[in-house]
Design an enzyme around this catalytic site. Structure first.
Site, PDB file in Angstrom:
ATOM      1  CG  HIS A 165      -1.955   1.059   1.218  1.00 18.18           C
ATOM      2  ND1 HIS A 165      -3.208   0.886   1.762  1.00 18.18           N
ATOM      3  CD2 HIS A 165      -1.933   2.332   0.754  1.00 18.18           C
ATOM      4  CE1 HIS A 165      -3.918   2.008   1.631  1.00 18.18           C
ATOM      5  NE2 HIS A 165      -3.153   2.899   1.030  1.00 18.18           N
ATOM      6  CG  LEU A 197       4.700   4.941  -6.006  1.00 16.63           C
ATOM      7  CD1 LEU A 197       5.170   4.000  -7.106  1.00 16.63           C
ATOM      8  CD2 LEU A 197       5.846   5.264  -5.056  1.00 16.63           C
ATOM      9  NE  ARG A 198       0.648  11.679  -2.442  1.00 12.39           N
ATOM     10  CZ  ARG A 198      -0.355  11.221  -1.734  1.00 12.39           C
ATOM     11  NH1 ARG A 198      -1.333  10.540  -2.303  1.00 12.39           N
ATOM     12  NH2 ARG A 198      -0.403  11.427  -0.428  1.00 12.39           N
ATOM     13  CG  ASP A 244      -6.186   3.900  -0.139  1.00  9.16           C
ATOM     14  OD1 ASP A 244      -5.212   4.662  -0.224  1.00  9.16           O
ATOM     15  OD2 ASP A 244      -6.686   3.535   0.927  1.00  9.16           O
ATOM     16  CG  HIS A 274      -9.885   4.225   2.478  1.00  8.19           C
ATOM     17  ND1 HIS A 274      -8.773   4.949   2.778  1.00  8.19           N
ATOM     18  CD2 HIS A 274     -10.926   4.938   2.979  1.00  8.19           C
ATOM     19  CE1 HIS A 274      -9.122   6.059   3.446  1.00  8.19           C
ATOM     20  NE2 HIS A 274     -10.419   6.065   3.581  1.00  8.19           N
ATOM     21  CG  ASP A 305      -1.818   4.654   3.798  1.00  8.68           C
ATOM     22  OD1 ASP A 305      -2.737   5.015   4.560  1.00  8.68           O
ATOM     23  OD2 ASP A 305      -1.766   4.994   2.598  1.00  8.68           O
ATOM     24  CG  HIS A 346       0.680  15.052   1.917  1.00  7.60           C
ATOM     25  ND1 HIS A 346      -0.153  15.371   0.858  1.00  7.60           N
ATOM     26  CD2 HIS A 346       0.081  14.048   2.589  1.00  7.60           C
ATOM     27  CE1 HIS A 346      -1.198  14.573   0.888  1.00  7.60           C
ATOM     28  NE2 HIS A 346      -1.086  13.763   1.922  1.00  7.60           N
TER      29      HIS A 346
END
Lengths: 306, 430, 178
Positions: free
Chosen positions: B66, B69-70, B157, B184, B310, B314
């Site tokens: 989980h 990787l944006r 998710d 989720h 997870d 950010h």
């Protein structure tokens, strides 16, 4: 004569009725090949086409059948929006009855309407499709098509592919084919299957049946009329459930492709398959179904009114 | 074609997580493939990199199932490349990445984008595709096409499908493709405006709470739907004691359900919130000590099948603000092992092979992938650990593009010394 | 029930030969002739006559089969005795159609047959052949060639059996005892 006055569903037909319809269809098919495609059998009778749902094929098929039997036909189309449900069906019927018709052919978008009307009138009623429930004349013409190709029914493997839960054609075909001893598999995505389908033989992808079936019956897949079924996309449908040339070629010798029409080109059947020529074209019997449809309906009208 | 250097790992404690065993053996890797596992393998000629692993733990490369990787869409926070580098630093050689990118991974070409990127980066990256189109929770994705393109599972998710009928149809449809639904669990109305666990601390601190009910209601719903539909479901980032209990019962009933927990949910409880450190602002929230204990018990008893980070990168701008405004999430690739090891083995006396199973064969089995073991004839994915080494975690240590780690300031044991990924040495820290 | 044989196998044979000659005489040869048998026993009779004429004239003559079920005027009033095939694989336009049936009674079957034939085209003429004419016409129909005139009462039945359909050639009169 048929054992019942009306033709509402397949369940109420017994084997004798079915045999009678099939054998009479042979004769009516011959009439359709003549120069003068008419016999005076139902001269003076009035057939009432009561179509609450838009339909060109079935309505026209019944119209041609009635006219070839020299009957008079009245066409009544009720656009769904201009009629409030339930109450107006009954009002419409009262008007029709006072016009003294001999038989009513009904198509409606709600299941069970044919039976409701049959209880209301004292003339025979033919169900031309009631909601998701039944379409008996379609099943009978399908059976006749199979008879012309295979002769006998016992043990033939039928795969019915598509939106099962919404299909009156599937329901009627399954009732009828089972009566005749055929082996049926339904190929359908889970969204179009009932919650419990333990009583049916089910597969999710067309490749599971394509090389094995004698009859591939493709159902019309409508993406517009989804009402919360959530099927992902046309491309997904093509990949897992569609009939394309590659699959057509893999079908076994002597097998056939059927469809109740009209075909959604590029969805359940590819353009290539629809336009195929040569030897492979013999496998696709969709146009024959339409031809036989008129003859079958002539036989049914004759056996009910004759 | 440049040939990979051969590698000989000598004298390490090689863990077999499936059998929960360890033995001191050598491993010889030739051209990236594990060629021999045996006691005292002599050097096989020149050009071989010899690793002296005496006293070190040799494990199959870790699998983090989980990870965010944006990429595509939020490349400032992380990319497939930078995430893979962070992964191998954490000893991770296989990553399953979540689809809440921009555009989301809900189409064939998006899945292929990840599959192609995976070829060129430091570790193996496997795409988890979206369950609903755009993750909007209104229509089902082309699950068949996506599975054929290479997706290893489906997930929305970040969000939860509120429409029960839709969720049910997703479950029924998913079965024929054999891939798990990674769920989720959050009731979006119950959790609305919530920032932290609804409990003693949220009250004291004046922060809006997210009740356990938010998770538990959805877990209960999805267990029922899974039972009826016979779908394969996986509940991810479990946070409540209730969740552990329900999943335990469901497993006994024979329902095909698995679950994972994050290191931060095992490590912390809501008492850490007093500093208003936004790195502790996560979803689902870090809950009470009772929940934490239940999660640890769940791991020990086998109800919980895997640990997954997870990893949620950010930007500083997204985290360095008021608690209410800050984004939810903590990174976790680089601390997956050390945080879990410190908590479960050192503090809770779990055996090392058992822990390793939770981050190797456990997740590999859930995703049904060939990973999480050291096998002769297969590509070498091996992690070598110094489990005695201890370190105080600093912001500067992180190589991920984002630095929002909940473990900054913590003393963690278990240092990744070598990571062999895709048959070659990808990370060294001796 | 009392049965009396009216025609034996040999009698039927003679009748067929005689009628074949009559047809040839009246039509001055076989060139324009086509044969249509009314289902079901009219069909073998038509075939026999056509074969005979064919032998004399050293040619082969066209024969067809006609089922009149859909042209009956008593639709809805009696049980369908099963529909048989209609197969007229030739053009009747301008031809002399020899229509053949086994028994001529009320004339309604022949009327229906005439209607059917007209739907296939416009023949030059239609001539009627019957094996037995038993009287009791209800319509103004008469046969051009008759095998045997057999006055009957309404309570009697005429049973025609032919080898092609029934394994034996015979015509029998059946009286129902009062």
């Amino acid at each position: 004569m048929l054992s019942k006055k009306s033709l509402l569903d397949i369940e109420s037909l017994d084997l004798e009725d079915i045999k009678l319809i099939l054998s009479n269809t042979d004769s009516f098919l011959e009439i359709s090949k003549r120069e003068v495609k008419k016999v005076p059998t139902l001269r003076g009778k009035t057939v009432f086409n009561l179509f609450f749902e838009v339909s060109t094929r079935t309505k026209t098929s019944f119209e041609i059948a009635a006219k070839r039997l020299s009957a008079d036909i009245i066409n009544f189309s009720a656009a769904a929006s201009s009629i409030r449900k339930g109450e107006s069906v009954v009002d419409t019927l009262k008007t029709i009855l006072s016009m003294k018709v001999d038989i009513i052919i009904i198509r409606h978008s709600d299941s069970g309407t044919a039976r409701m009307i049959d209880g209301f009138v004292n003339v025979p009623v033919i169900n031309a499709g009631d909601g998701k429930h039944q379409h008996p004349t379609q099943a009978l013409l399908d059976l006749y098509t199979i008879k012309k190709r295979f002769g006998d029914f016992k043990g033939l493997k039928v795969a019915i592919v598509g939106d099962f839960i919404d299909s009156r054609v599937a329901r009627s075909d399954i009732s009828l084919f089972e009566k005749m001893g055929m082996d049926i598999t339904i190929v359908s995505p889970t969204m179009f299957l009932p919650e419990d389908f333990s009583e049916l033989k089910v597969r999710y992808q067309i490749d599971d049946v394509i090389e094995d079936c004698d009859i591939l019956y493709m159902l019309r897949m409508q993406f517009e009329r989804q009402d919360r079924k959530f099927y992902p996309s046309i491309m997904e449908y093509n990949r897992f459930l569609g009939l394309d040339m590659e699959r057509l070629k893999r079908m076994k010798q002597g097998s056939i492709v059927m469809h109740p029409g009209p075909v959604n080109r590029g969805i359940e059947i590819s353009d290539e398959v629809m336009d195929v020529g040569g030897k492979l074209a013999e496998r696709v019997v969709i146009e024959e179904q339409v031809t036989y449809g008129v003859a079958v309906r002539m036989a049914i009208l004759y056996l009910i009114l004759g | 074609m440049v040939k990979e250097k051969n590698i000989l790992i000598k004298g390490g404690r090689v863990i077999d997580p499936e059998k929960r065993k360890e033995s001191v053996v050598d491993i010889f890797i030739k051209d990236g493939i594990v060629e021999k596992i045996d006691k005292n393998i002599g050097t096989a000629g020149g050009g071989t990199e010899v690793i002296d692993a005496a006293g070190l733990v040799v494990s199959p490369g870790f699998v983090d199932m989980h990870v965010h990787l944006r990429d595509p869409g939020f490349e400032d926070e992380e990319t497939v490349e930078s995430g893979a580098l962070a992964a191998v630093k954490g000893g991770i050689t296989t990553v399953a990445c979540m689809p809440n990118t921009n555009p989301p991974i809900d189409s064939e070409h998006a899945v292929k984008y990840i599959m192609e990127k995976s070829h060129d980066v430091a570790c193996r990256v496997l795409p988890v595709a979206a369950m609903t189109k755009g993750q909007k929770g209104r229509s089902i994705t082309e699950m068949g096409l996506l599975s054929q393109a290479g997706a290893v599972g489906f997930s929305d998710d970040g969000k939860c499908v509120a429409d029960a009928r839709l969720m049910y149809e997703v479950m029924r449809y998913s079965i024929q493709f054999g891939l798990p639904l990674i769920l989720h669990e959050e009731d979006l109305r119950m959790s609305e405006c919530g920032l932290v666990h609804e409990g003693k601390y949220s009250t004291i601190l004046g922060l809006e709470g997210i009740s356990r009910l938010s998770d538990d209601l959805m877990i209960a719903r999805d267990i029922m739907l899974a039972q009826r539909s016979e779908a394969k479901i996986h509940i991810t980032h479990l946070s409540t004691a209730g969740g552990v209990e329900m999943i335990g019962k469901a497993k006994k009933k024979g329902i095909d359900i698995t679950c994972d927990v994050t290191p931060h949910h095992l490590f912390f409880d809501d008492s850490v919130l007093t500093t208003f450190n936004t790195n502790f602002k996560v979803k689902p929230p870090i809950r009470s000590s009772e929940d934490r204990e239940a999660l640890v018990e769940g791991v020990k008893s086998g109800v919980i099948d895997a640990v997954a980070s997870d990893h949620a990168p950010h930007l500083d701008t997204e985290k360095n603000t008021t608690f209410k405004e800050a984004e939810f999430g903590t990174i976790g690739l680089e601390t997956l092992f050390s945080a879990s090891f410190t908590k479960l083995c050192l503090k809770e006396n779990m055996s090392l092979p058992e822990l390793i199973a939770l981050i190797t064969c456990g997740p590999a089995k859930i995703l049904n992938i060939d990973a999480g073991k050291i096998e002769k004839g297969k590509t070498a994915n091996i992690t070598i650990i110094d489990n005695e080494a201890e370190k105080s975690i600093k912001r500067e240590d992180f190589i991920s593009k984002s630095k929002n780690s909940a473990f900054i300031g913590q003393m963690l044991s278990g240092k990744i010394v070598y990571t062999i990924s895709k048959g070659k040495l990808a990370y060294i820290n001796r | 029930m009392e049965k009396t044989q009216i025609l034996s196998e040999n009698d039927i044979d003679r009748v067929v030969k005689r009628i074949s000659h009559e047809i040839l005489e009246r039509n001055k040869g076989s060139e324009s002739l086509v044969f249509i048998g009314v289902q079901k026993r009219g069909v073998p009779l038509a075939n026999r006559i056509a074969e005979n004429i064919g032998k004399f004239e050293r040619t082969s003559l066209k024969t067809g089969k006609l089922d009149i079920a859909f042209y009956r005027d008593d639709i809805g009033k009696n049980l369908k005795p099963g529909v048989q095939i209609t197969d007229i694989p030739f053009d009747i336009e301008g031809k002399n159609v020899i229509l053949v049936d086994d028994v001529l009674y009320t004339g309604r079957t022949v009327r229906a047959a005439l209607d059917a034939i007209i739907d296939f085209g416009r023949p030059r003429s239609i001539q009627l052949v019957v094996l037995i004419d038993r009287g009791h016409r209800e319509l103004p129909i008469r046969a051009d060639y008759v095998g045997k005139n057999l006055p009957t009462s309404r309570s009697e039945a005429v049973e025609v059996r032919l080898k092609e359909t029934d394994d034996v050639d015979s015509v029998t009169l059946v009286k129902n005892k009062e």
